[in-house]
Write an enzyme that holds these catalytic residues in place. Structure first.
Site, PDB file in Angstrom:
ATOM      1  CG  ASP A  37      -0.277   0.007   2.515  1.00 39.59           C
ATOM      2  OD1 ASP A  37       0.961   0.135   2.554  1.00 39.59           O
ATOM      3  OD2 ASP A  37      -0.968  -0.096   3.535  1.00 39.59           O
TER       4      ASP A  37
ATOM      5  CG  ASP B 290      -6.326  -4.959   1.764  1.00 42.38           C
ATOM      6  OD1 ASP B 290      -6.834  -4.104   1.025  1.00 42.38           O
ATOM      7  OD2 ASP B 290      -5.991  -4.708   2.944  1.00 42.38           O
TER       8      ASP B 290
ATOM      9  CB  CYS C 112     -13.098 -25.972   6.034  1.00 43.43           C
ATOM     10  SG  CYS C 112     -11.497 -25.195   5.721  1.00 43.43           S
TER      11      CYS C 112
ATOM     12  CB  CYS D 165      -7.887 -25.392   6.258  1.00 40.74           C
ATOM     13  SG  CYS D 165      -8.553 -25.265   7.933  1.00 40.74           S
TER      14      CYS D 165
ATOM     15  CB  CYS E  37     -11.184 -27.966   8.997  1.00 41.74           C
ATOM     16  SG  CYS E  37     -11.863 -26.347   9.450  1.00 41.74           S
TER      17      CYS E  37
ATOM     18  CG  HIS F 121     -11.140 -22.262   9.448  1.00 40.66           C
ATOM     19  ND1 HIS F 121     -11.593 -23.139   8.491  1.00 40.66           N
ATOM     20  CD2 HIS F 121     -12.164 -21.400   9.683  1.00 40.66           C
ATOM     21  CE1 HIS F 121     -12.846 -22.842   8.182  1.00 40.66           C
ATOM     22  NE2 HIS F 121     -13.217 -21.788   8.886  1.00 40.66           N
TER      23      HIS F 121
END
Lengths: 378, 378
Positions: A90, A263, A301, A303, A306, A332
């Site tokens: 940024d 973002d 999920c 991930c 999970c 997660h």
């Protein structure tokens, strides 16, 4: 080296491909926030596994610590860190207004004192370009002034006009051919100021456009109205990035209005506070109901958290102040955001965005009330 | 289900194989400390990758939070966490003396107040067995009294005798056939008390023996003298575990005196404080000399942190208070300890322990003075 191709449209939503020196980003895309050249509580491997394609780093933080000259000497963000994909930095403008002390704004730039040690600094369009070129992200941002909300229209108008003048100075000071520089549209909730800002920036020929100054406290309807108004003004063949937004719902609405990139600190910050985004709604892991709950945080999920962790174990880790609670919940929440954006893009490419959006809104409405709205269809 | 085979000896050092219901542990072995059913700052995947074979969890912490009954209901430590290898739990004795408030010791056990919320608790040999059977580790410890150092010999003698009586009660209360119960030798630095303690425990027929009450402030020479004295008294065909020890140097000396198993918070705690154990000595990452140092933390190490991270980046993360600094340095320090123990075992199996030890001591002496002794040969 830098290219954007719009590959599909479905109603107002867009799906595309952003090519950068460090790889391709499929849009719509969510960029995890790596403020200090690190996404909080996780390692780069976790980001790769969660499917992150591009990461944001903050100019303001990095200029103060470890210093942009050091990052440059160590090979830029890509040499300094283990992230091999694209970076975006940024401009420093937003954060100097929200974090630094004793600010003094002039036409030249902003004088401020570091929130870390009180040391004096000057941030100008030229200095922002110098820093961002030292950091060496794939995408840099023009230096802008982001007024708070609400302020009198006159103040917004002045900030918007100054942002345009600073965008010209930013463009003039920017030299790196391997780095794309995006302009930032300001104008608060005033559609005429937004339009004026966008038209001035478009005339400057930036390869991409960011929309700043939203999600700063204004009603959601105002944000959506700004996005709708800007959609036909911003060139369709260049990417649009809505800065600092937002909830899964906000992102859905912005994608519906032609935005490509996002973002937000929400998935990472909320994870550290014990809040999980799941397909069944938002889940506060401190809640006593999860004390003996053997289900994974989000049964839909895949991930690492999970696959290997129960709600009961995660609650224990969080209450015991174990850092790994933050790590697992960040993994997660990022996977959830990245999966959501992937599914959004898929629905656009399949020409069924409207149906997907309706289903997502339906599921949100059906999510348990006391845990907030749930974000997307399985 | 539980077996130990001594496979090699080299001078005083031993290499063996400990078979448990959840897998085999090659000894000499280091057990990372997972106090609250989690090793601080890392995930279980990190432990697997670092080569951990067995993890220690703390009875005292887990009885208080989340409570051993809950862990039992969720399938024991193996159901509660994602660690699939063997666990060992301590007895709670050491920690109730070092952490809890308002202790009252009787022949029955120890009354204390939780350091978390002041709630009253009673820990006895029977209750320690109940908790450890609820937690369901592969190896449990008899409940012991660990006196501080220094205290009058009489106090040590009383604690030692009580530890033996508590060991008998522990054995009588222990029921789980899938869990091995080790006795704990006490006796401070008094060789006759140590011998008395060891002979009483050996007579009780435990499948393994722990040596407690060392590394509590006594000179290193005293610890080594105790280990040397116990070596011929403890049965050679059963594993020996030196509790809470220690530095790589301490472990080397204990292995030389016939010890097989170790646990210590040093690699994990020091990582969180920015201290790295490396083949070039101990390295304090805050040191300004690492500001622009592009070398990995330990060039001889293959861990995730050393493969992907420079000292400069790690220093930045640590100074910026990023949690991932603790994660990466914990990953490295554990890899360093586990690699060291693996190399020790290899040298024993190859019959060259004495040469290995001499080389390790030589490298320690050659390590940079201002960073402390370096721990092992490459």
């Amino acid at each position: 080296m830098f290219a954007f191709s719009l590959e599909a449209r479905s109603d107002g939503a867009r799906a595309g491909r952003l090519t950068t020196p460090h790889g391709v980003v499929e849009t719509p895309a969510f960029m995890p926030v790596g403020t200090a050249a690190a996404v909080k509580a996780v390692t780069w491997r976790d980001l790769e596994e969660a499917g992150a394609q591009i990461v944001l780093a903050n100019t303001y933080h990095l200029m103060l610590r470890p210093g942009d000259a050091l990052v440059r000497d160590l090979g830029g963000l890509h040499g300094f860190t283990a992230w091999r994909g694209p970076y975006l930095t940024d401009s420093g403008g937003y954060q100097v207004f929200s974090l630094a002390n004793l600010r003094r704004l002039t036409e030249d730039g902003v004088q401020f004192q570091s929130h870390l040690d009180g040391s004096p600094h000057l941030l100008t369009p030229e200095r922002s370009m110098e820093i961002q070129q030292n950091l060496g992200a794939d995408i840099a941002m023009a230096f802008d002034e982001c007024p708070p909300y609400p302020v009198p229209r006159l103040a917004v108008a002045e900030a918007t006009a100054r942002t345009t003048r600073w965008a010209e100075r930013s463009r003039a000071a920017h030299r790196r051919p391997d780095q794309a520089l995006f302009g930032i549209v300001q104008g608060g909730v005033h559609l005429d100021l937004r339009e004026q800002s966008a038209r001035s920036l478009v005339a400057l020929g930036f390869p991409g456009h960011a929309i700043g100054g939203l999600s700063v406290g204004e009603p959601k309807a105002e944000m959506n109205a700004v996005l709708e108004h800007l959609d036909p003004i911003l060139p369709a063949d260049k990417p649009r990035y809505l800065m600092g937004v937002g909830t899964p719902e906000d992102i859905l609405e912005a994608v519906a209005r032609g935005v490509d990139m996002f973002d937000c600190v929400l998935p990472t910050r909320n994870a550290r506070n014990g809040q999980l985004f799941t397909r069944e709604g938002r889940l506060s892991i401190r809640n006593a109901r999860y004390r003996a709950d053997v289900r994974p945080p989000d049964p839909g999920c895949a991930c690492y958290a999970c696959r290997t962790t129960s709600r009961a174990y995660l609650r224990h880790l969080h209450l015991a102040n174990e850092m790994s609670a933050a790590t697992l919940m960040t993994i997660h929440n990022l996977a959830f955001y990245l999966d959501t954006l992937r599914l959004l893009g898929q629905s656009i490419r399949l020409g069924r965005f409207t149906a997907f959006r309706a289903e997502m809104l339906r599921q949100m409405a059906a999510a348990p009330r006391d845990e907030g709205p749930g974000p997307h269809p399985t």
